[in-house]
Scaffold this motif. Structure first.
Motif, PDB file in Angstrom:
ATOM      1  N   GLU A 162      10.117  41.900  33.986  1.00  0.00           N
ATOM      2  CA  GLU A 162      11.027  41.945  32.851  1.00  0.00           C
ATOM      3  C   GLU A 162      10.809  40.710  31.975  1.00  0.00           C
ATOM      4  O   GLU A 162      10.698  39.602  32.473  1.00  0.00           O
ATOM      5  CB  GLU A 162      12.480  41.963  33.324  1.00  0.00           C
ATOM      6  N   GLU A 163      10.759  40.957  30.666  1.00  0.00           N
ATOM      7  CA  GLU A 163      10.581  39.846  29.735  1.00  0.00           C
ATOM      8  C   GLU A 163      11.846  39.006  29.675  1.00  0.00           C
ATOM      9  O   GLU A 163      12.956  39.521  29.701  1.00  0.00           O
ATOM     10  CB  GLU A 163      10.259  40.374  28.339  1.00  0.00           C
ATOM     11  N   LEU A 164      11.656  37.709  29.588  1.00  0.00           N
ATOM     12  CA  LEU A 164      12.781  36.790  29.516  1.00  0.00           C
ATOM     13  C   LEU A 164      13.418  36.814  28.126  1.00  0.00           C
ATOM     14  O   LEU A 164      14.622  36.724  27.976  1.00  0.00           O
ATOM     15  CB  LEU A 164      12.298  35.375  29.852  1.00  0.00           C
ATOM     16  N   ASP A 165      12.588  36.977  27.103  1.00  0.00           N
ATOM     17  CA  ASP A 165      13.040  36.963  25.715  1.00  0.00           C
ATOM     18  C   ASP A 165      12.469  38.186  25.017  1.00  0.00           C
ATOM     19  O   ASP A 165      11.252  38.316  24.876  1.00  0.00           O
ATOM     20  CB  ASP A 165      12.544  35.678  25.044  1.00  0.00           C
ATOM     21  N   SER A 166      13.316  39.125  24.598  1.00  0.00           N
ATOM     22  CA  SER A 166      12.843  40.373  24.022  1.00  0.00           C
ATOM     23  C   SER A 166      13.874  40.951  23.067  1.00  0.00           C
ATOM     24  O   SER A 166      15.081  40.803  23.279  1.00  0.00           O
ATOM     25  CB  SER A 166      12.567  41.384  25.147  1.00  0.00           C
ATOM     26  N   LEU A 167      13.399  41.637  22.026  1.00  0.00           N
ATOM     27  CA  LEU A 167      14.306  42.329  21.116  1.00  0.00           C
ATOM     28  C   LEU A 167      15.064  43.441  21.827  1.00  0.00           C
ATOM     29  O   LEU A 167      16.129  43.857  21.379  1.00  0.00           O
ATOM     30  CB  LEU A 167      13.537  42.907  19.928  1.00  0.00           C
ATOM     31  N   ASP A 168      14.520  43.934  22.933  1.00  0.00           N
ATOM     32  CA  ASP A 168      15.219  44.972  23.703  1.00  0.00           C
ATOM     33  C   ASP A 168      16.541  44.468  24.250  1.00  0.00           C
ATOM     34  O   ASP A 168      17.428  45.259  24.570  1.00  0.00           O
ATOM     35  CB  ASP A 168      14.343  45.469  24.854  1.00  0.00           C
ATOM     36  N   ASN A 169      16.701  43.157  24.363  1.00  0.00           N
ATOM     37  CA  ASN A 169      17.942  42.575  24.878  1.00  0.00           C
ATOM     38  C   ASN A 169      19.013  42.430  23.799  1.00  0.00           C
ATOM     39  O   ASN A 169      20.178  42.206  24.101  1.00  0.00           O
ATOM     40  CB  ASN A 169      17.672  41.196  25.495  1.00  0.00           C
ATOM     41  N   VAL A 170      18.611  42.547  22.531  1.00  0.00           N
ATOM     42  CA  VAL A 170      19.560  42.408  21.424  1.00  0.00           C
ATOM     43  C   VAL A 170      20.322  43.724  21.275  1.00  0.00           C
ATOM     44  O   VAL A 170      19.708  44.790  21.242  1.00  0.00           O
ATOM     45  CB  VAL A 170      18.816  42.065  20.108  1.00  0.00           C
ATOM     46  N   PRO A 171      21.650  43.685  21.188  1.00  0.00           N
ATOM     47  CA  PRO A 171      22.422  44.927  21.042  1.00  0.00           C
ATOM     48  C   PRO A 171      21.980  45.736  19.810  1.00  0.00           C
ATOM     49  O   PRO A 171      21.691  45.156  18.760  1.00  0.00           O
ATOM     50  CB  PRO A 171      23.864  44.441  20.884  1.00  0.00           C
ATOM     51  N   ILE A 172      21.950  47.040  19.951  1.00  0.00           N
ATOM     52  CA  ILE A 172      21.518  47.914  18.858  1.00  0.00           C
ATOM     53  C   ILE A 172      22.406  47.729  17.627  1.00  0.00           C
ATOM     54  O   ILE A 172      21.917  47.706  16.500  1.00  0.00           O
ATOM     55  CB  ILE A 172      21.500  49.384  19.316  1.00  0.00           C
ATOM     56  N   TRP A 173      23.713  47.554  17.837  1.00  0.00           N
ATOM     57  CA  TRP A 173      24.608  47.392  16.688  1.00  0.00           C
ATOM     58  C   TRP A 173      24.219  46.166  15.876  1.00  0.00           C
ATOM     59  O   TRP A 173      24.283  46.183  14.644  1.00  0.00           O
ATOM     60  CB  TRP A 173      26.080  47.324  17.118  1.00  0.00           C
ATOM     61  N   LEU A 174      23.795  45.096  16.539  1.00  0.00           N
ATOM     62  CA  LEU A 174      23.447  43.868  15.839  1.00  0.00           C
ATOM     63  C   LEU A 174      22.136  44.035  15.069  1.00  0.00           C
ATOM     64  O   LEU A 174      22.018  43.601  13.921  1.00  0.00           O
ATOM     65  CB  LEU A 174      23.348  42.697  16.827  1.00  0.00           C
ATOM     66  N   LYS A 175      21.158  44.693  15.689  1.00  0.00           N
ATOM     67  CA  LYS A 175      19.887  44.939  14.986  1.00  0.00           C
ATOM     68  C   LYS A 175      20.110  45.860  13.782  1.00  0.00           C
ATOM     69  O   LYS A 175      19.540  45.640  12.719  1.00  0.00           O
ATOM     70  CB  LYS A 175      18.854  45.540  15.947  1.00  0.00           C
ATOM     71  N   THR A 176      20.965  46.877  13.950  1.00  0.00           N
ATOM     72  CA  THR A 176      21.272  47.800  12.854  1.00  0.00           C
ATOM     73  C   THR A 176      21.969  47.075  11.712  1.00  0.00           C
ATOM     74  O   THR A 176      21.612  47.240  10.546  1.00  0.00           O
ATOM     75  CB  THR A 176      22.157  48.960  13.360  1.00  0.00           C
ATOM     76  N   PHE A 177      22.960  46.251  12.049  1.00  0.00           N
ATOM     77  CA  PHE A 177      23.685  45.504  11.021  1.00  0.00           C
ATOM     78  C   PHE A 177      22.749  44.529  10.306  1.00  0.00           C
ATOM     79  O   PHE A 177      22.809  44.384   9.082  1.00  0.00           O
ATOM     80  CB  PHE A 177      24.884  44.774  11.624  1.00  0.00           C
ATOM     81  N   ALA A 178      21.868  43.872  11.058  1.00  0.00           N
ATOM     82  CA  ALA A 178      20.899  42.954  10.441  1.00  0.00           C
ATOM     83  C   ALA A 178      19.974  43.712   9.497  1.00  0.00           C
ATOM     84  O   ALA A 178      19.687  43.243   8.391  1.00  0.00           O
ATOM     85  CB  ALA A 178      20.096  42.233  11.524  1.00  0.00           C
ATOM     86  N   ALA A 179      19.511  44.894   9.902  1.00  0.00           N
ATOM     87  CA  ALA A 179      18.622  45.697   9.047  1.00  0.00           C
ATOM     88  C   ALA A 179      19.358  46.125   7.780  1.00  0.00           C
ATOM     89  O   ALA A 179      18.790  46.077   6.678  1.00  0.00           O
ATOM     90  CB  ALA A 179      18.095  46.909   9.812  1.00  0.00           C
ATOM     91  N   ASP A 180      20.628  46.543   7.902  1.00  0.00           N
ATOM     92  CA  ASP A 180      21.417  46.915   6.721  1.00  0.00           C
ATOM     93  C   ASP A 180      21.594  45.724   5.787  1.00  0.00           C
ATOM     94  O   ASP A 180      21.500  45.854   4.572  1.00  0.00           O
ATOM     95  CB  ASP A 180      22.789  47.457   7.131  1.00  0.00           C
TER      96      ASP A 180
END
Length: 158
Positions: free
Chosen positions: A127-145
């Motif tokens: 398992e990767e220690l640091d990965s975008l997969d660990n970032v909540p989807i809501w946060l990535k979606t809000f950042a993209a918006d």
């Protein structure tokens, strides 16, 4: 301008990268648009650009009236729309390809999300220690918006 400046991720940290917009002759001056904005007429007039380009606006600053930003924000992203984007992100179960593209095009990797991308509960060495997969989807979606709004703002403001 002969160059442009973009924010990029280098070794997990945000940096500025300057690249040329075309092939340059040896000794040709490097110039770029600061994309800086002022609400002060005096500051705008004092910021004289000496690049000599025929399409130069004459100042290295853009001029905006005091309420310019708020007008654009209120018209195109009122608070209800911002909350709706946040709520929309909270109900999503997978990140859309478009959201992923927007994040990547702006250099949003693990460094942009800070501690949210760090896996504190790693179970195995695979398992990767640091990965975008660990970032909540809501946060990535809000950042993209938010990034999409910034793209719009760059087109809408002077």
């Amino acid at each position: 301008p002969t160059c442009e400046v973009k924010v990029v991720a280098v070794n997990g940290e945000l940096s500025l990268a300057m690249t040329t917009l075309r092939d340059l002759e040896c000794g040709e001056e490097l110039t770029f648009d600061y994309h800086a904005v002022t609400e002060s007429v005096n500051e705008y007039h004092a910021a004289i650009c000496l690049c000599g380009h025929k399409n130069c606006r004459g100042s290295f600053l853009h001029f905006a009236t005091a309420d310019c930003y708020q007008q654009v924000l209120s018209r195109n992203a009122p608070i209800a729309v911002q909350f709706a984007n946040l709520a929309k992100g909270c109900i999503k179960e997978i990140l859309s390809k478009e959201d992923r593209r927007v994040l990547q095009s702006h250099g949003f990797g693990t460094a942009a999300f800070g501690a949210c991308s760090f896996n504190h509960h790693r179970r195995g060495e695979n398992e990767e220690l640091d990965s975008l997969d660990n970032v909540p989807i809501w946060l990535k979606t809000f950042a993209a918006d938010t990034l999409r709004y910034i793209e719009y703002e760059r087109r809408a403001l002077p």
